[in-house]
Design an enzyme around this catalytic site. Structure first.
Site, PDB file in Angstrom:
ATOM      1  N   LYS A 188       0.871  -1.181   0.000  1.00 20.54           N
ATOM      2  CA  LYS A 188       0.000   0.000   0.000  1.00 20.54           C
ATOM      3  C   LYS A 188       0.903   1.223   0.000  1.00 20.54           C
ATOM      4  CE  LYS A 188      -4.483   0.834   0.332  1.00 20.54           C
ATOM      5  NZ  LYS A 188      -5.610   0.086  -0.201  1.00 20.54           N
ATOM      6  N   GLY A 238     -26.516   1.529   1.334  1.00 22.26           N
ATOM      7  CA  GLY A 238     -25.651   2.140   0.318  1.00 22.26           C
ATOM      8  C   GLY A 238     -25.919   1.577  -1.057  1.00 22.26           C
ATOM      9  N   GLY A 281     -24.438   2.852  -3.957  1.00 23.42           N
ATOM     10  CA  GLY A 281     -23.468   3.525  -4.816  1.00 23.42           C
ATOM     11  C   GLY A 281     -22.971   2.598  -5.913  1.00 23.42           C
ATOM     12  N   VAL A 340     -20.998  -0.015  -5.951  1.00 20.18           N
ATOM     13  CA  VAL A 340     -21.107  -1.453  -5.694  1.00 20.18           C
ATOM     14  C   VAL A 340     -22.533  -1.815  -5.268  1.00 20.18           C
ATOM     15  CG1 VAL A 340     -20.226  -3.421  -4.402  1.00 20.18           C
ATOM     16  CG2 VAL A 340     -18.696  -1.542  -4.963  1.00 20.18           C
TER      17      VAL A 340
HETATM   18  P1  NAD Z   1     -19.784   4.813  -3.442  1.00 16.95           P
HETATM   19  O1  NAD Z   1     -19.252   6.082  -2.828  1.00 16.95           O
HETATM   20  O2  NAD Z   1     -20.039   4.754  -4.893  1.00 16.95           O
HETATM   21  O3  NAD Z   1     -21.159   4.403  -2.713  1.00 16.95           O
HETATM   22  C1  NAD Z   1     -21.406   4.575  -1.356  1.00 16.95           C
HETATM   23  C2  NAD Z   1     -22.902   4.847  -1.218  1.00 16.95           C
HETATM   24  O4  NAD Z   1     -23.210   4.854   0.171  1.00 16.95           O
HETATM   25  C3  NAD Z   1     -23.320   6.206  -1.782  1.00 16.95           C
HETATM   26  O5  NAD Z   1     -24.463   6.052  -2.602  1.00 16.95           O
HETATM   27  C4  NAD Z   1     -23.604   7.027  -0.520  1.00 16.95           C
HETATM   28  O6  NAD Z   1     -24.620   8.024  -0.733  1.00 16.95           O
HETATM   29  C5  NAD Z   1     -24.066   5.953   0.429  1.00 16.95           C
HETATM   30  N1  NAD Z   1     -23.937   6.298   1.846  1.00 16.95           N
HETATM   31  C6  NAD Z   1     -23.022   7.067   2.465  1.00 16.95           C
HETATM   32  N2  NAD Z   1     -23.289   7.145   3.777  1.00 16.95           N
HETATM   33  C7  NAD Z   1     -24.384   6.379   4.000  1.00 16.95           C
HETATM   34  C8  NAD Z   1     -25.128   6.029   5.164  1.00 16.95           C
HETATM   35  N3  NAD Z   1     -24.824   6.510   6.367  1.00 16.95           N
HETATM   36  N4  NAD Z   1     -26.177   5.189   5.016  1.00 16.95           N
HETATM   37  C9  NAD Z   1     -26.530   4.707   3.813  1.00 16.95           C
HETATM   38  N5  NAD Z   1     -25.864   5.015   2.671  1.00 16.95           N
HETATM   39  C10 NAD Z   1     -24.804   5.834   2.780  1.00 16.95           C
HETATM   40  O7  NAD Z   1     -18.762   3.664  -2.970  1.00 16.95           O
HETATM   41  P2  NAD Z   1     -18.593   2.228  -3.618  1.00 16.95           P
HETATM   42  O8  NAD Z   1     -17.508   2.264  -4.609  1.00 16.95           O
HETATM   43  O9  NAD Z   1     -19.917   1.697  -3.976  1.00 16.95           O
HETATM   44  O10 NAD Z   1     -18.013   1.413  -2.364  1.00 16.95           O
HETATM   45  C11 NAD Z   1     -18.859   1.026  -1.297  1.00 16.95           C
HETATM   46  C12 NAD Z   1     -18.042   0.364  -0.202  1.00 16.95           C
HETATM   47  O11 NAD Z   1     -17.387  -0.792  -0.729  1.00 16.95           O
HETATM   48  C13 NAD Z   1     -16.923   1.246   0.372  1.00 16.95           C
HETATM   49  O12 NAD Z   1     -16.757   0.929   1.730  1.00 16.95           O
HETATM   50  C14 NAD Z   1     -15.710   0.801  -0.404  1.00 16.95           C
HETATM   51  O13 NAD Z   1     -14.511   1.036   0.311  1.00 16.95           O
HETATM   52  C15 NAD Z   1     -15.974  -0.674  -0.551  1.00 16.95           C
HETATM   53  N6  NAD Z   1     -15.319  -1.323  -1.693  1.00 16.95           N
HETATM   54  C16 NAD Z   1     -15.541  -0.865  -2.932  1.00 16.95           C
HETATM   55  C17 NAD Z   1     -14.933  -1.490  -4.024  1.00 16.95           C
HETATM   56  C18 NAD Z   1     -15.194  -1.046  -5.426  1.00 16.95           C
HETATM   57  O14 NAD Z   1     -14.897  -1.799  -6.365  1.00 16.95           O
HETATM   58  N7  NAD Z   1     -15.771   0.125  -5.644  1.00 16.95           N
HETATM   59  C19 NAD Z   1     -14.059  -2.586  -3.805  1.00 16.95           C
HETATM   60  C20 NAD Z   1     -13.853  -3.043  -2.487  1.00 16.95           C
HETATM   61  C21 NAD Z   1     -14.485  -2.387  -1.434  1.00 16.95           C
END
Ligand code: NAD
Length: 360
Positions: A80, A180, A182, A184
């Site tokens: 990292k 959430g 978003g 994922v």
């Molecule tokens: P993102 O920012 O696209 O989505 C997060 C969503 O959560 C958003 O829609 C946001 O409005 C919502 N949110 C924030 N606070 C909230 C709350 N208190 N209650 C309900 N919803 C809330 O992020 P992402 O890329 O979808 O990633 C989601 C999680 O998965 C993160 O923890 C990230 O670290 C983890 N992750 C993502 C990936 C990836 O490929 N994107 C890979 C491994 C882990």
């Protein structure tokens, strides 16, 4: 500052500090373990309170990458990088180029990628300096956005969890509380709805909620009410630390399976979930689809193969669940143990090969 005695130091192979005064770059790269291959892990850009906090973060995250890669069957080790946000100037192209030179100086022992605080555009700048960057949308050789692959892996992990805990082989009418929607969470919700699951969702973004209600037939609840939903599965896909002393007693679900990183506020919360009869799919195992997809990138990228590899998260989790049950231990402990065993086995194999070569 002490490195070997630092709180999160766990036999890291190498920790490198670098500065470039011209661009105000101050960065640390931690290479935790390269037994399985070159160290892969994102680059975090963050305003740390002090250097100790930055060191702690990079040590902890790099070790997590070793475990994640080992359990995802990848030929990568764990590493990292962190960039300490400068007081002035910010994340300039010059700073990112200097970071690229730092990565390049390791000649491939560490491969960087996007992480919190860095964007695909930032990684393009780094990639102009060094080839040791993963997750770049590379003229069709990869596909840039890891989220659909992450969601596909979570979906198959969730299947393994409901089979183990609820004895269910399909998702019809299985009730999932999705926190959430978003990158994922949105894909995951779609995969689940397509297979007949019932969804209750929470998000801060009203557009996402309107989409889930309209297109997926989801019920919507307030963000704080999602823990209390009488669902079969709680799927956290927003922020970390959501499984803690306050939320665990409230959970009505029998399974926790979602993409968020660092879901357990503390390691001991894994045992709290087990004590309540809630089956927890360890976060770094179930959310490895993105890194699995990245590992398939390159000239011969084949999306079907990458997705099939993500789907194998099902089998890894099934093995973890069975062993946790057999040994009466929390699933997060078993995941760490399994990763350590895989690495130790490879190391023993390598040592034996070296001895044989030396004996010839
Ligand atoms: P993102 O920012 O696209 O989505 C997060 C969503 O959560 C958003 O829609 C946001 O409005 C919502 N949110 C924030 N606070 C909230 C709350 N208190 N209650 C309900 N919803 C809330 O992020 P992402 O890329 O979808 O990633 C989601 C999680 O998965 C993160 O923890 C990230 O670290 C983890 N992750 C993502 C990936 C990836 O490929 N994107 C890979 C491994 C882990």
């Amino acid at each position: 500052m002490s490195v070997f005695a630092a709180k999160s130091f766990r036999n890291h192979e190498q920790v490198l500090f670098h500065q470039d005064p011209a661009s105000s770059l101050k960065a640390i790269i931690a290479i935790h373990d390269t037994t399985l291959g070159p160290a892969l892990g994102g680059c975090r850009y963050w305003s740390y309170d002090n250097e100790d906090a930055a060191l702690d973060d990079v040590l902890r995250l790099s070790r997590g990458m070793t475990y994640k890669a080992a359990l995802a069957d990848l030929s990568f080790g764990g590493g990292k990088a962190v960039i300490l946000a400068p007081d002035q100037g910010g994340k300039t192209p010059a700073l990112l180029q200097a970071f690229g030179r730092f990565v390049h100086s390791l000649a491939g022992r560490y491969i960087t990628a996007e992480d919190v605080g860095t964007s695909p555009a930032d990684m393009e700048i780094v990639h102009n300096i060094t080839p040791y960057v993963a997750g770049i949308a590379d003229g069709g050789a990869g596909d840039g956005d890891p989220s659909p692959a992450t969601a596909w892996g979570v979906f198959h992990g969730l299947r393994a969890a409901i089979a183990a805990r609820l004895g269910r082989g399909d998702l019809h009418d299985v009730h999932v509380a999705v926190q959430g929607l978003g990158h994922v969470g949105g894909h995951l919700a779609q995969y689940l709805a397509d297979r007949g699951a019932l969804l209750t969702v929470a998000d801060l973004d009203t557009d996402r909620l309107a989409w889930a209600k309209r297109d997926l037939g989801a019920q919507v609840v307030d963000v704080d009410a999602i823990y209390d939903v009488a669902a079969d599965v709680f799927a956290p896909n927003a922020m970390g630390g959501v499984l803690n002393d306050e939320t665990i007693p409230r959970l009505a679900a029998k399974v926790v399976a979602g993409s968020a990183n660092n879901q357990l506020a503390e390691d001991r919360n894994g045992a709290d979930l087990a004590a309540r009869g809630i089956l927890y799919a360890p976060d770094y195992v179930i959310n490895a689809g993105g890194i699995i997809n990245i590992s398939h990138e390159g000239r011969a990228y084949n999306r079907d193969e990458a997705m099939a590899h993500c789907a194998r998260i099902h089998d890894t989790l099934a093995e973890i669940f069975q062993r946790a049950e057999r040994e009466g231990r929390p699933t997060n402990e078993i995941a760490d143990l399994l990763a350590e065993e895989r690495i130790a086995k490879r190391r023993a194999g390598m040592d034996e090969m070296q001895l044989r070569t030396a004996a010839r």
